[in-house]
Design an enzyme around this catalytic site. Structure first.
Site, PDB file in Angstrom:
ATOM      1  N   GLU A  93      28.020  60.741  41.479  1.00 12.15           N
ATOM      2  CA  GLU A  93      27.667  60.568  42.889  1.00 12.15           C
ATOM      3  C   GLU A  93      28.776  61.086  43.818  1.00 12.15           C
ATOM      4  O   GLU A  93      29.955  60.808  43.592  1.00 12.15           O
ATOM      5  CB  GLU A  93      27.439  59.075  43.138  1.00 12.15           C
ATOM      6  CG  GLU A  93      27.042  58.734  44.565  1.00 12.15           C
ATOM      7  CD  GLU A  93      26.740  57.249  44.747  1.00 12.15           C
ATOM      8  OE1 GLU A  93      27.053  56.455  43.835  1.00 12.15           O
ATOM      9  OE2 GLU A  93      26.184  56.882  45.807  1.00 12.15           O
ATOM     10  N   LYS A 124      19.519  59.912  48.699  1.00  8.84           N
ATOM     11  CA  LYS A 124      19.536  58.568  48.114  1.00  8.84           C
ATOM     12  C   LYS A 124      18.672  57.605  48.921  1.00  8.84           C
ATOM     13  O   LYS A 124      18.823  57.500  50.135  1.00  8.84           O
ATOM     14  CB  LYS A 124      20.985  58.075  48.072  1.00  8.84           C
ATOM     15  CG  LYS A 124      21.213  56.770  47.325  1.00  8.84           C
ATOM     16  CD  LYS A 124      22.722  56.453  47.264  1.00  8.84           C
ATOM     17  CE  LYS A 124      23.034  55.222  46.448  1.00  8.84           C
ATOM     18  NZ  LYS A 124      24.480  54.936  46.401  1.00  8.84           N
ATOM     19  N   TYR A 137      26.963  45.884  50.131  1.00 14.04           N
ATOM     20  CA  TYR A 137      27.469  44.556  49.772  1.00 14.04           C
ATOM     21  C   TYR A 137      28.739  44.760  48.939  1.00 14.04           C
ATOM     22  O   TYR A 137      29.057  45.887  48.540  1.00 14.04           O
ATOM     23  CB  TYR A 137      26.417  43.802  48.947  1.00 14.04           C
ATOM     24  CG  TYR A 137      25.938  44.592  47.752  1.00 14.04           C
ATOM     25  CD1 TYR A 137      26.678  44.618  46.575  1.00 14.04           C
ATOM     26  CD2 TYR A 137      24.768  45.342  47.814  1.00 14.04           C
ATOM     27  CE1 TYR A 137      26.265  45.366  45.480  1.00 14.04           C
ATOM     28  CE2 TYR A 137      24.338  46.102  46.720  1.00 14.04           C
ATOM     29  CZ  TYR A 137      25.096  46.108  45.553  1.00 14.04           C
ATOM     30  OH  TYR A 137      24.695  46.856  44.476  1.00 14.04           O
ATOM     31  N   CYS A 180      22.570  56.332  41.749  1.00 10.49           N
ATOM     32  CA  CYS A 180      23.175  54.999  41.595  1.00 10.49           C
ATOM     33  C   CYS A 180      22.249  53.824  41.960  1.00 10.49           C
ATOM     34  O   CYS A 180      21.377  53.493  41.189  1.00 10.49           O
ATOM     35  CB  CYS A 180      24.489  54.940  42.387  1.00 10.49           C
ATOM     36  SG  CYS A 180      25.707  53.815  41.658  1.00 10.49           S
ATOM     37  N   SER A 223      29.774  53.875  39.797  1.00  9.51           N
ATOM     38  CA  SER A 223      29.606  52.444  39.560  1.00  9.51           C
ATOM     39  C   SER A 223      30.929  51.871  39.088  1.00  9.51           C
ATOM     40  O   SER A 223      31.379  52.156  37.983  1.00  9.51           O
ATOM     41  CB  SER A 223      28.515  52.230  38.502  1.00  9.51           C
ATOM     42  OG  SER A 223      28.340  50.848  38.243  1.00  9.51           O
ATOM     43  N   GLY A 252      61.405  37.666  33.420  1.00  9.94           N
ATOM     44  CA  GLY A 252      61.355  36.866  32.207  1.00  9.94           C
ATOM     45  C   GLY A 252      60.081  36.041  32.139  1.00  9.94           C
ATOM     46  O   GLY A 252      59.808  35.397  31.129  1.00  9.94           O
ATOM     47  N   ASP A 297      53.984  37.187  34.088  1.00 12.38           N
ATOM     48  CA  ASP A 297      53.321  38.158  34.968  1.00 12.38           C
ATOM     49  C   ASP A 297      54.025  39.513  34.927  1.00 12.38           C
ATOM     50  O   ASP A 297      53.406  40.550  34.732  1.00 12.38           O
ATOM     51  CB  ASP A 297      53.284  37.638  36.409  1.00 12.38           C
ATOM     52  CG  ASP A 297      52.461  36.370  36.551  1.00 12.38           C
ATOM     53  OD1 ASP A 297      51.402  36.284  35.908  1.00 12.38           O
ATOM     54  OD2 ASP A 297      52.876  35.479  37.311  1.00 12.38           O
ATOM     55  N   ASN A 300      62.097  31.132  49.985  1.00 15.64           N
ATOM     56  CA  ASN A 300      61.607  32.408  50.499  1.00 15.64           C
ATOM     57  C   ASN A 300      62.733  33.423  50.687  1.00 15.64           C
ATOM     58  O   ASN A 300      62.539  34.624  50.464  1.00 15.64           O
ATOM     59  CB  ASN A 300      60.877  32.199  51.828  1.00 15.64           C
ATOM     60  CG  ASN A 300      59.495  31.604  51.630  1.00 15.64           C
ATOM     61  OD1 ASN A 300      58.899  31.723  50.567  1.00 15.64           O
ATOM     62  ND2 ASN A 300      58.981  30.964  52.667  1.00 15.64           N
ATOM     63  N   GLU A 343      47.911  33.065  42.016  1.00 11.88           N
ATOM     64  CA  GLU A 343      48.914  32.976  43.089  1.00 11.88           C
ATOM     65  C   GLU A 343      48.372  33.506  44.407  1.00 11.88           C
ATOM     66  O   GLU A 343      48.606  32.936  45.466  1.00 11.88           O
ATOM     67  CB  GLU A 343      50.140  33.816  42.721  1.00 11.88           C
ATOM     68  CG  GLU A 343      50.962  33.285  41.571  1.00 11.88           C
ATOM     69  CD  GLU A 343      52.067  34.239  41.147  1.00 11.88           C
ATOM     70  OE1 GLU A 343      52.784  33.911  40.196  1.00 11.88           O
ATOM     71  OE2 GLU A 343      52.202  35.326  41.764  1.00 11.88           O
ATOM     72  N   LYS A 352      48.130  35.736  54.246  1.00 15.25           N
ATOM     73  CA  LYS A 352      49.015  36.406  53.287  1.00 15.25           C
ATOM     74  C   LYS A 352      48.272  37.510  52.556  1.00 15.25           C
ATOM     75  O   LYS A 352      48.795  38.598  52.335  1.00 15.25           O
ATOM     76  CB  LYS A 352      49.516  35.415  52.229  1.00 15.25           C
ATOM     77  CG  LYS A 352      50.635  34.516  52.670  1.00 15.25           C
ATOM     78  CD  LYS A 352      51.216  33.804  51.437  1.00 15.25           C
ATOM     79  CE  LYS A 352      52.162  32.714  51.874  1.00 15.25           C
ATOM     80  NZ  LYS A 352      52.696  31.959  50.735  1.00 15.25           N
TER      81      LYS A 352
END
Lengths: 536, 536
Positions: A44, A111, A117, A147, A173, A287, A290, A367, A396, A506
Site C-alpha cells: 500500500e 481504496k 482508528y 488493506c 498492516s 545493571g 530493562d 530526579n 513505568e 510525561k
C-alpha cells in the site's frame, strides 16, 4: 492458462519517493527477468511508503508521487506492475493502486474502506472510493483491493459479483502481538466464504512507532494458506497459478509469540537508527533488566560495534549492579564507559541548597540524579553522533515511574510498549538463544537505585498485579469497577489508575517507541493532559 | 409571539462530567430564574467538554455522560435546555445535541458533518448523522445544528426546507488569528442566502493546545450580526426574538488582532495551570525577549504572587541581561531567584573531559549549559509544585534552535506557536498597556548567550526573512520553489527548510503550547520523524 504473480515484500522509506521508486523499479525488473512473473504486486502507498502522515497535505509531495508513476511505468516494460500511491483527482485525494502496463496506467483502483482508528488517520487525508477495479492478466480477472478493504466482507463480495476470479490486496498492516493470526484468519474466512483466492502483500520495515512485519501470504479458494513470506524480512517471491488457483508453495513458519515480539523490536530499532542516519547508539547500563534487554536488542539490531554503553554509578548503586552491567557489556562485546555521577550530583545539591528552603531531598533529589545521567548521556550522544536509546518500559511509562529529562531522555524508546513482565520474558527468550544477561539480573528485585535500598515495589504494586491492571485499563478501556470485579484488589486498582491518569504529561514528552501491543502510547492512544476524568 | 433564548458561553473541564453537569444546571437555572429564558443553549459536547479525545473510547465515560442527561433534565424543569454529548446508539457513537424539556429528552440531533482535519479527529470517534432535528419553542421552529454543520451550505438549506425558521448551533470552535472573522463571515453568508437567523454558541476556555475564544453571536435573516458575546470570557446572555427575528442587542467589540492573540495566550496559560491544579508557575528569565513576554503573559494570567522567576547567569551572560531580567521581575512584582550555573557546568565539563576524546566543546558545551538550567528549574518546580513554563518561540521550535531537556524543559510552552517577529509585536502591545519590558530588551539583537558574543543570526537567517519563509513552508505547505519564486533568497530558503525537516524529533518531545496560528505544531501538524522527504 497459467499466471505468475510476484509478491514484492520490501522495505520503503516514508517520504523518500526517489528511493522508493528505484526500489520498485529494481524489484519489478528482478521479478520480470529472474522470476518471469506476469505481474508484480507492491504494498500500500508503495511510492510514498506508509504512513506518510501530513506529507500528504503537501502539493509538491503529491505531484512528485505522480511523476514517479511514469518513471516506473517506462522502466518496467514487459511486466505488469501494481503500485500504491496518493492520487489527486477532481473529487479529492484517494489512496490508490495503479496497474501499470506497456509504459502507462491501465487500471486505477481507489481504496473503499479508510481506517481512522488506532494509529490510522486515513480520513484525515483521503476520500473513499466506491467502485471495483478489475484487470485481466493472462485471461484471469483480478480484483484490486487495499488493506482495510479486505476486513470488510461487502467489498470482496462486490468484487466477486463483478467477476473477480482472484483478489490481490496491497497492505501496510503494522505488527502487534498475535496480529498475524488475526490478519490471516480474517482473510481465510473471506476467501473460503466467497471461494475466492487472495494474494496479500504487506510492507516490511520499521517506521517511527510502527513495525510492518511483512509475512505476505496467499490463500486459495478453499481458505488454505498456500504461501507465506518470511516475517520481518524483505523478500520477492513468485506464486504460480493453475488458472486462477494458486499452486502450493513455501510457507515460512511463524515465529512464536515471544520471538515475533523480539524480532519486531530488533527491526524497529534497526530501521529507526539506519533510516535516520545515525552512526550507532548509546545507552545507559544500570545493571537492571530493562537496560540489559535494550542492550541485547540493540546489538542484535546493529551489531556490537555500533553500540556503546555508559555505566553511571552513584552512591546508591550496589556493587552487583556494576558487576552485572560490566558482565553484560563483556558478553555482548560492546564498548563501555564509566562515568560516576557523584561530583555533578553534589554540585547541584550544593547549588540548590541555597535557593530551596529546606534543601534538596526526596523525589527532587532522586530526579537530580536521573537528570545528571541524562545530561551525561546526551553530551556523549551529541559528541559522537550516536542516538541515545531510552530504556524505560511500558509499566513505568504508564504509572510515571520515570524522570522526565532524566532516564526518559533519548531519541528512541525501544521497550516503551513492553510491560515489565514481558521484559523478563523477552530477556529469558534472548538468553535461550545465547546467554547474554546474567541470571542475577533476572532474579533480583527491580530497583531504580535512586535512594538507599530502594525497590520498585516500595511505591508501586508488584508487577504481576500491576501489569494486568494496566493492560485492562489502558489497552482494554475497562473501568475500575470492571477490573476489581475481575479479582484485583481495589487499593491496587485505584492506585494504578490514578497514576496512569496523572502521567499523561510525561508521556507526551517521551520519545517514540515501538508498538507491539494492541494499544501503544503515542499516536495510538490520544488522551488529553488537562482533564477532570478520573478512572476511579 | 415572542421567544427568549439564553446563550451559555461557559468554560468546561474536559472529562469532568460532574463539574460540567453542575455548571450546566447552574447556568440553566440562572437563565430560567434571572433571565426568564425559554431556551438555554450550551456549546458542543458540553457534558464532556471539547475535545475529549480518546476518553470517547471508554464505555464507562460514555455511560457517565448518559447519566448526566437525566440529572440535568430533572434539575432544570421549566426551561428548555439544549446540551451536547456523545450518544451511543445501535449504529455507533454520535456527536449529539439533546433538547431537554419537562424532565426528559424531547428531541435528539446527530451531527451531520464531522471535521477530521487540522486539530480535529471526529471521524476517529463518531459516525455521521444524516437527518434534521427541529423543535418548536413558543411556536417557532428551531433547527438544531452542531459546529461543522454550518460550514457546509447543504445542511442549513436542508433544515430550511424542513421548515426551520431559526437555527441554533452548538460549537467548539478553537481560536487562531483572525478565525473569528472567518467564522462570522461563513455564518453571515449562509444566513443571508437562506434568510435564516442563526444563534451561534461557542465554548470558551483553554484545553491543552487549544483556546476556545467564545465570542458567541447571533445573525439575523438579513445577515447582520445583532449580538456578540465577549471574547475569552464566560457569559450567559439573553437574546429576545420578535417572532423568529432576533432583536438587536449588545455587540461586544472585537479585540484587535494583536490583542486577541495576547488574550488567547493569557487564557491558555491560566486554564492550563488552574485546571491542572498547579500552585503557580516558575520560569527562567534570561533578559531576552521570549522569557520577558512569557513572564508578562503569566502575570496577566495568574497574578504576580503565583509567578516565580529564576535568573541563571553563566560566564557568557552579559551584565545587561541580568539587569534587564531583574528590572522585568521588579516591574511585574514577581519573586526572583538567582542561581549561577558556573559550578555545575564546570563539574560536568570536568567529568566529561575524561570520557570524551577531545573534551567538551561546541554545541555539546552549549547544550550542557542549557541542560544545567533545565535541571535547576525542574528541581525548583518539583520542590514547589509549580509548573515550569518553557519560553521558546515558534521560530526556534521550527528550526531546532533550542536544547532538548534544556531550555525546552517544562510542562507548558505558552509561545510555542508565536514566531519571533510576533513575539516582539506582542511585547510592544503589552508595553502599550503598561511598560513592563525594558526598551533594551526590545532593541538588542537576540542571543542565546551560550558562547562568547553569540547572536541568533550567526547561525540562522535574520528573523524578518526566516519567519515568512517558515510561515510559507509550515503553515501553507509551499515548496522551496514557490517560496523562492516569491522572492526569498535560495540559500535562506534551503537552510530554513532543511532545519525544519530535521527538527521533528525535537518537536515530538516538546511540551504542549497554545495554538494561535492556522497551523501549530502538535496535534495540528503530524509529520513522521523518520522520512526521506526533503522540502528542498
Amino acid at each position: 492458462m497459467s499466471l505468475k504473480i510476484a509478491i514484492a515484500q520490501v522495505n520503503f522509506i516514508v517520504g523518500d519517493i526517489g528511493f522508493n521508486t528505484n526500489k520498485i523499479i529494481e524489484s519489478a525488473c528482478y521479478a520480470r527477468d529472474q522470476l518471469a512473473a506476469d505481474l508484480v504486486v507492491f504494498s500500500e502507498l508503495s511510492i510514498t511508503g506508509y504512513p506518510p502522515e501530513d506529507l500528504l497535505l503537501r502539493p509538491d509531495f503529491i505531484a512528485r508521487a505522480k511523476l514517479a508513476v511514469d518513471e516506473i511505468a517506462l522502466a518496467t516494460l514487459g511486466i505488469d506492475v501494481l503500485v500504491g500511491l496518493p492520487e489527486l483527482a477532481d473529487e479529492g485525494l484517494f489512496n490508490s493502486a495503479f496497474l501499470l502496463r506497456n509504459g502507462g496506467v491501465l487500471v486505477r483502483y481507489r481504496k473503499n474502506a479508510l481506517p481512522n482508528y488506532g494509529v490510522f488517520d486515513e480520513k484525515r487525508y483521503f476520500i473513499e472510493g466506491d467502485g471495483c477495479s478489475l484487470v485481466s492478466v493472462n485471461g484471469i480477472n483480478i480484483a484490486i483491493t487495499i488493506c482495510e478493504d479486505v476486513w470488510q466482507a461487502g467489498i470482496l463480495a462486490k468484487n466477486k459479483a463483478a467477476g473477480a476470479q482472484l483478489v490481490v490486496t496491497l497492505n501496510a498492516s503494522p505488527f502487534h502481538a498475535a496480529k498475524i493470526h488475526q490478519r490471516e484468519a480474517v482473510v481465510v474466512a473471506q476467501a473460503k466464504a466467497l471461494q475466492l483466492p487472495l494474494v496479500y502483500v504487506n510492507q516490511v520495515g520499521g517506521q517511527d512507532e510502527l513495525v510492518f512485519d511483512g509475512a505476505s501470504f496467499v490463500v486459495d479458494a478453499a481458505g488454505e494458506v498456500v504461501f507465506r513470506a518470511e516475517e520481518f524480512k524483505e523478500q520477492i517471491s513468485l506464486i504460480d497459478f493453475d488458472g486462477y488457483h494458486p499452486v502450493k508453495g513455501q510457507c515460512a513458519p511463524l515465529y512464536s509469540p515471544i520471538a515475533s515480539e523480539y524480532q519486531a523490536l530488533v527491526l524497529g530499532i534497526r530501521d529507526y537508527v539506519l533510516k535516520n542516519g545515525f552512526q550507532g547508539v548509546i545507552l545507559g547500563l544500570s545493571g537492571g533488566i530493562d537496560s540489559a534487554l535494550v542492550l541485547a536488542l540493540a546489538v542484535d539490531a546493529l551489531g556490537a560495534s555500533k553500540v556503546d554503553v555508559v555505566l553511571m554509578p552513584s552512591r546508591y548503586t550496589q556493587s552487583m549492579s556494576n558487576e552485572d552491567a560490566l558482565e553484560e557489556a563483556k558478553l555482548l562485546g560492546v564498548k563501555h564507559h564509566i562515568v560516576p555521577i557523584e561530583s555533578v550530583v553534589v554540585a547541584f545539591n550544593t547549588l540548590l541548597a541555597e535557593v530551596l528552603d529546606d534543601g534538596v531531598g526526596g523525589v527532587t533529589e532522586e530526579n537530580i540524579q536521573a537528570r545528571c545521567r541524562g545530561v551525561i548521556l546526551m553530551a556523549m550522544s551529541n559528541k559522537q553522533g550516536k542516538l541515545l536509546l531510552t530504556t524505560g518500559n511500558k509499566s513505568e511509562m504508564s504509572v510515571g515511574y520515570a524522570t522526565l529529562y532524566g532516564d526518559m531522555a533519548g531519541g528512541f524508546a525501544p521497550i516503551k510498549d513492553v510491560p515489565k513482565l514481558l521484559v523478563y520474558q523477552l530477556a529469558r527468550y534472548r538468553n535461550s538463544l545465547t546467554a547474554v544477561i546474567p541470571d542475577r539480573v533476572l532474579t533480583r528485585p527491580p530497583s531504580a537505585e535512586l535512594a538507599p535500598d530502594q525497590r520498585d515495589d516500595d511505591s508501586l504494586p508488584p508487577y504481576d498485579i500491576l501489569d494486568p491492571i494496566l493492560e485492562r485499563y489502558v489497552e482494554q478501556d475497562q473501568s475500575a469497577a470492571e477490573i476489581i470485579a475481575a479479582g484485583y484488589a481495589p487499593e491496587y486498582v485505584y492506585r494504578a489508575i490514578q497514576l496512569v491518569d496523572r502521567t499523561e504529561y510525561k508521556r507526551r514528552q517521551s520519545p517514540p517507541g515501538i508498538k507491539i501491543s494492541p494499544r501503544a502510547y503515542g499516536r495510538d492512544r490520544r488522551y488529553p493532559i488537562t482533564t477532570g476524568y478520573k478512572g476511579v
